[in-house]
Design an enzyme around this catalytic site. Structure first.
Site, PDB file in Angstrom:
ATOM      1  N   ARG A  40      -1.441  -0.794  -8.451  1.00  0.00           N
ATOM      2  CA  ARG A  40      -2.901  -0.365  -8.128  1.00  0.00           C
ATOM      3  C   ARG A  40      -2.760   1.184  -8.290  1.00  0.00           C
ATOM      4  O   ARG A  40      -1.848   1.896  -7.694  1.00  0.00           O
ATOM      5  CB  ARG A  40      -3.164  -0.626  -6.698  1.00  0.00           C
ATOM      6  CG  ARG A  40      -4.542  -0.326  -6.242  1.00  0.00           C
ATOM      7  CD  ARG A  40      -4.426  -0.200  -4.699  1.00  0.00           C
ATOM      8  NE  ARG A  40      -4.614  -1.465  -4.220  1.00  0.00           N
ATOM      9  CZ  ARG A  40      -4.350  -1.844  -3.109  1.00  0.00           C
ATOM     10  NH1 ARG A  40      -3.995  -0.872  -2.325  1.00  0.00           N
ATOM     11  NH2 ARG A  40      -4.441  -3.059  -2.511  1.00  0.00           N
TER      12      ARG A  40
ATOM     13  N   ASP B 279       0.792  -1.333  -0.134  1.00  0.00           N
ATOM     14  CA  ASP B 279      -0.170   0.020  -0.051  1.00  0.00           C
ATOM     15  C   ASP B 279       1.065   1.341  -0.075  1.00  0.00           C
ATOM     16  O   ASP B 279       2.116   1.289   0.406  1.00  0.00           O
ATOM     17  CB  ASP B 279      -0.876   0.047   1.308  1.00  0.00           C
ATOM     18  CG  ASP B 279      -1.971  -0.801   1.204  1.00  0.00           C
ATOM     19  OD1 ASP B 279      -2.218  -1.467   0.138  1.00  0.00           O
ATOM     20  OD2 ASP B 279      -2.615  -1.138   2.341  1.00  0.00           O
TER      21      ASP B 279
HETATM   22  C1  LIG Z   1      -8.822  -1.498  -3.196  1.00  0.00           C
HETATM   23  C2  LIG Z   1      -8.431  -0.091  -2.642  1.00  0.00           C
HETATM   24  C3  LIG Z   1      -7.181   0.230  -2.251  1.00  0.00           C
HETATM   25  C4  LIG Z   1      -6.531   1.343  -1.865  1.00  0.00           C
HETATM   26  N1  LIG Z   1      -5.409   1.520  -1.448  1.00  0.00           N
HETATM   27  C5  LIG Z   1      -5.066   2.824  -1.199  1.00  0.00           C
HETATM   28  C6  LIG Z   1      -3.716   2.932  -0.799  1.00  0.00           C
HETATM   29  O1  LIG Z   1      -2.569   2.143  -0.837  1.00  0.00           O
HETATM   30  N2  LIG Z   1      -3.277   4.224  -0.545  1.00  0.00           N
HETATM   31  C7  LIG Z   1      -4.137   5.268  -0.754  1.00  0.00           C
HETATM   32  O2  LIG Z   1      -3.623   6.577  -0.392  1.00  0.00           O
HETATM   33  N3  LIG Z   1      -5.279   5.263  -1.002  1.00  0.00           N
HETATM   34  C8  LIG Z   1      -5.887   3.956  -1.261  1.00  0.00           C
HETATM   35  N4  LIG Z   1      -7.231   3.701  -1.641  1.00  0.00           N
HETATM   36  C9  LIG Z   1      -7.992   5.003  -1.288  1.00  0.00           C
HETATM   37  C10 LIG Z   1      -8.174   5.868  -2.499  1.00  0.00           C
HETATM   38  O3  LIG Z   1      -7.255   6.485  -2.903  1.00  0.00           O
HETATM   39  C11 LIG Z   1      -9.341   6.772  -2.225  1.00  0.00           C
HETATM   40  O4  LIG Z   1      -9.094   7.498  -1.144  1.00  0.00           O
HETATM   41  C12 LIG Z   1     -10.893   6.055  -2.224  1.00  0.00           C
HETATM   42  O5  LIG Z   1     -10.945   4.937  -3.072  1.00  0.00           O
HETATM   43  C13 LIG Z   1     -11.928   6.961  -2.551  1.00  0.00           C
HETATM   44  O6  LIG Z   1     -11.828   7.336  -3.852  1.00  0.00           O
HETATM   45  P1  LIG Z   1     -12.606   7.205  -5.189  1.00  0.00           P
HETATM   46  O7  LIG Z   1     -11.750   6.833  -6.561  1.00  0.00           O
HETATM   47  O8  LIG Z   1     -13.599   5.775  -4.724  1.00  0.00           O
HETATM   48  O9  LIG Z   1     -13.570   8.327  -5.493  1.00  0.00           O
HETATM   49  P2  LIG Z   1     -14.515   9.000  -4.551  1.00  0.00           P
HETATM   50  O10 LIG Z   1     -14.690  10.239  -5.338  1.00  0.00           O
HETATM   51  O11 LIG Z   1     -13.956   9.481  -3.155  1.00  0.00           O
HETATM   52  O12 LIG Z   1     -15.561   8.086  -4.224  1.00  0.00           O
HETATM   53  C14 LIG Z   1     -16.542   7.878  -5.134  1.00  0.00           C
HETATM   54  C15 LIG Z   1     -17.857   7.576  -4.647  1.00  0.00           C
HETATM   55  O13 LIG Z   1     -18.001   6.143  -3.779  1.00  0.00           O
HETATM   56  C16 LIG Z   1     -18.714   6.549  -2.635  1.00  0.00           C
HETATM   57  N5  LIG Z   1     -17.545   6.396  -1.551  1.00  0.00           N
HETATM   58  C17 LIG Z   1     -16.368   6.491  -1.383  1.00  0.00           C
HETATM   59  N6  LIG Z   1     -15.786   6.266  -0.248  1.00  0.00           N
HETATM   60  C18 LIG Z   1     -16.859   5.855   0.447  1.00  0.00           C
HETATM   61  C19 LIG Z   1     -17.019   5.527   1.854  1.00  0.00           C
HETATM   62  N7  LIG Z   1     -15.662   5.218   2.862  1.00  0.00           N
HETATM   63  N8  LIG Z   1     -18.105   5.179   2.288  1.00  0.00           N
HETATM   64  C20 LIG Z   1     -19.299   5.371   1.508  1.00  0.00           C
HETATM   65  N9  LIG Z   1     -19.234   5.594   0.280  1.00  0.00           N
HETATM   66  C21 LIG Z   1     -17.955   6.007  -0.338  1.00  0.00           C
HETATM   67  C22 LIG Z   1     -19.279   7.904  -2.657  1.00  0.00           C
HETATM   68  O14 LIG Z   1     -20.632   7.573  -3.228  1.00  0.00           O
HETATM   69  C23 LIG Z   1     -18.295   8.656  -3.713  1.00  0.00           C
HETATM   70  O15 LIG Z   1     -19.001   9.633  -4.136  1.00  0.00           O
HETATM   71  C24 LIG Z   1      -7.508   2.486  -1.967  1.00  0.00           C
HETATM   72  C25 LIG Z   1      -8.887   2.244  -2.451  1.00  0.00           C
HETATM   73  C26 LIG Z   1      -9.391   1.196  -2.918  1.00  0.00           C
HETATM   74  C27 LIG Z   1     -10.459   0.766  -3.664  1.00  0.00           C
END
Ligand SMILES: Cc1cc2nc3c(=O)[nH]c(=O)nc-3n(C[C@H](O)[C@H](O)[C@H](O)COP(=O)(O)OP(=O)(O)OC[C@H]3O[C@@H](n4cnc5c(N)ncnc54)[C@H](O)[C@@H]3O)c2cc1C
Length: 317
Positions: free
Chosen positions: A195, A144
């Protein structure tokens, strides 16, 4: 911490939405003062449980739904060597349980959970131990990416492991960081397994894009570069726009979508029905607090959850 723009339902009048957004932002700021039992209750959906058996049961359920998993042993910013050693042992047990159960899952590790704050060499040795054990049981380790103070060390660690001939290890890049396109370029000789995510850690304007649309655009640019240069891409997002861009850009079998446990599961079901590969991030363990806070801070309905929890406690009294 990352606080994405909230996009509310169209049915809610504009003024109410604005008021809700202000309330949401206030609650996000106040979350660290919310009592831990309340955080635990409302963050329950994001965590498989405290024990390995909980994670294994969750992975088995996801596999039955046609999804693979990546198991994360919760724990970060570890400051004592024994804690990091305990996390290494926990991953050992995870690999054994995955193998014994014939499950479709790899693991994700956090450098600071494996001792980065105790020194680079501590983390390097611990991550190497986990990756070597994974290799023995034909499994895979994703490192990560944490906040920007750890990016250089994490990329160095990844390169050093790959240069040892360990190919069962992948990295994460954060689209919000301005450096990411350069990192893709400099990693390309390794044909990395990457990723790509937006990046959860709120970083200053000098090193990161901060606008919602800016981050989306940077994500698409990074994805395009990765499809050109990486061996495999995990498209980690719950953003429908980016999912459809992912389908458009990654027209090969060298990609999968990735989502977090408890976040937009029906969107994940749609991907599986459409024939896409989907992997779910499954965290478990007793150190659930920091991870839960990050997830709650990204939940666009956080105000509603806190209010709902408060009302149900008042009623139950
Ligand atoms: C498998 C995976 C691994 C990840 N690993 C890392 C990592 O190693 N380092 C890192 O910095 N980040 C990591 N992340 C987090 C990532 O960087 C984002 O912060 C997170 O995925 C939210 O961004 P989004 O692209 O989903 O867009 P967003 O615009 O944040 O979310 C899109 C939509 O998804 C829904 N949503 C998002 N989050 C939530 C929530 N918590 N609860 C309810 N609904 C929600 C909402 O409807 C939102 O409008 C990871 C995410 C995933 C999916």
């Amino acid at each position: 911490m990352s606080v994405p723009l909230r996009r509310g339902s169209r049915a809610v009048p504009l003024e109410s939405r604005a008021a809700l957004a202000v309330l949401d932002r206030a609650i996000v700021r106040l979350l660290p003062t919310v009592p831990r039992p309340v955080v635990r209750r409302i963050a329950d959906r994001y965590i498989a449980g405290e024990e390995l058996d909980d994670a294994i049961a969750t992975v088995a359920r996801l596999n039955a739904e046609g999804k693979s998993a990546t198991v994360d042993v919760l724990g970060e910013e570890v400051r004592r060597r024994e804690e990091a050693d305990a996390i290494v042992r926990a991953y050992h047990d995870v690999f054994e349980a995955i193998r014994d159960g014939g499950l479709g899952s790899n693991v994700s590790v956090k450098p600071t959970g494996l001792g980065l704050k105790l020194g680079y060499d501590v983390a390097r040795a611990n991550v190497e131990t986990v990756v070597r054990h994974a290799a023995e049981v034909r499994n895979f380790v994703r490192i990560d990416m944490e906040d920007a103070s750890t990016t250089d060390d994490t990329l160095r660690l990844y390169r050093e492991l790959r240069e040892l001939g360990l190919d069962n290890v992948g990295i994460v890049l954060q689209a919000r960081l301005r450096r990411t396109l350069g990192d893709i370029e400099s990693l390309s000789d390794l044909r990395p397994n990457v990723r790509i995510c937006k990046g959860i850690y709120l970083e200053p304007d000098a090193i990161a894009f901060t606008g919602f649309e800016e981050i989306r655009a940077a994500y698409v640019r990074a994805l395009e570069a990765l499809v050109e240069s990486a061996s495999y891409v995990g498209i980690a997002t719950h953003d429908e726009f980016l999912i459809s861009e992912g389908k458009r850009v990654a027209r090969n079998d060298r990609h999968e979508f990735q989502m977090l446990l408890g976040v937009r599961p029906s969107l994940g079901d749609d991907l599986v029905r459409a024939g896409e590969k989907l992997r779910i991030y499954v965290p478990f363990g007793r150190q659930w607090y920091e991870y839960s806070l990050r997830r709650l801070q990204e939940n666009p309905r956080i105000a509603g959850y806190i209010a709902g929890d408060t009302i149900s406690r008042v009623l139950s009294r």
